[in-house]
Design an enzyme around this catalytic site. Sequence first.
Site, PDB file in Angstrom:
ATOM      1  CG  ASP A   5      -2.044  -1.013   1.100  1.00  0.00           C
ATOM      2  OD1 ASP A   5      -2.156  -1.630   0.030  1.00  0.00           O
ATOM      3  OD2 ASP A   5      -2.772  -1.206   2.071  1.00  0.00           O
ATOM      4  CB  CYS A  15      -2.398  -2.825   5.236  1.00  0.00           C
ATOM      5  SG  CYS A  15      -3.873  -1.857   4.854  1.00  0.00           S
ATOM      6  CE  LYS A  59      -3.894  -4.227   0.386  1.00  0.00           C
ATOM      7  NZ  LYS A  59      -4.548  -3.622   1.538  1.00  0.00           N
TER       8      LYS A  59
END
Length: 202
Positions: free
Chosen positions: A17, A111, A78
Site C-alpha cells: 500500500d 494492513c 484491494k
Amino acid sequence: MYPVELVPEQTAFFLCDMQTRFKTAIYGFDELVLTINKMLKVAKVLRFLGVPVMLLETQRQKSMLRHFGDLHIATIEKSLFTMMTPEVKALLRERPHVKSVVLFGIESHVCVLQSALDLLKEGYAVHVLADGVSSCNREEVPIALAHIRQAGGYITTSESAAFQLQRESGTPRFKQFAAVIKEEKENTVRTSQHLLQHRSSL
C-alpha cells in the site's frame, strides 16, 4: 515447517500500500521510501536467483515497480486491509516454491499486521522489516511489530534481510550487491536513526 532463514529461491517481497498521497500522513515516509528503494535495488541484483516482488495497492495509481519488468509479478487493487486477497492466494498457489515473505509498507498496525497474520496462518514464514514499515502514529509501530512477533513472525532490518538473501561473498553477483550496500550506506544510517530508534527494544 518452513525455513527460519531467508532462502532467495523461496522468497517473495510483498510491498504493501505505498502511495504518495500518504506522504504527509505517515511518520518517516521519506525514510521509508529510502528503505524500499534499497530493497528493490537488492531485488534487482538477486533476480537471477528468482526472488519475486509483489506490489499491492488500494488505488489506481502508477506502481512503484512499473520499471521492474518480469521481477514485478503483480500490482493488485484491494479493498481488504490484508494483502492476502483471493488474487494473491491464487498467485501464491501458482508458485509453490515460495515459502517466505519479506513484508514492508504501510500501515504497520493495519494492513501490514493483518497481512502478516494471514500469511502466518497460511504457513508462510514472514519477515517484517522494522525499518521498512510505518504508520500515521509512530507509537503504533512497535506494538504492531510485537504482535507479529508474538504470532510467530520475524522482525528484522533491511540490511540484515539483504545479507541473508545474498548469503555469501564468493558469488559473481556479490560485487553488485556490495555496491548497492555501499551506495545506500548514508540512507541506511538515516533510516536506522529515524525509524529504528523507537523500535530497538523489540
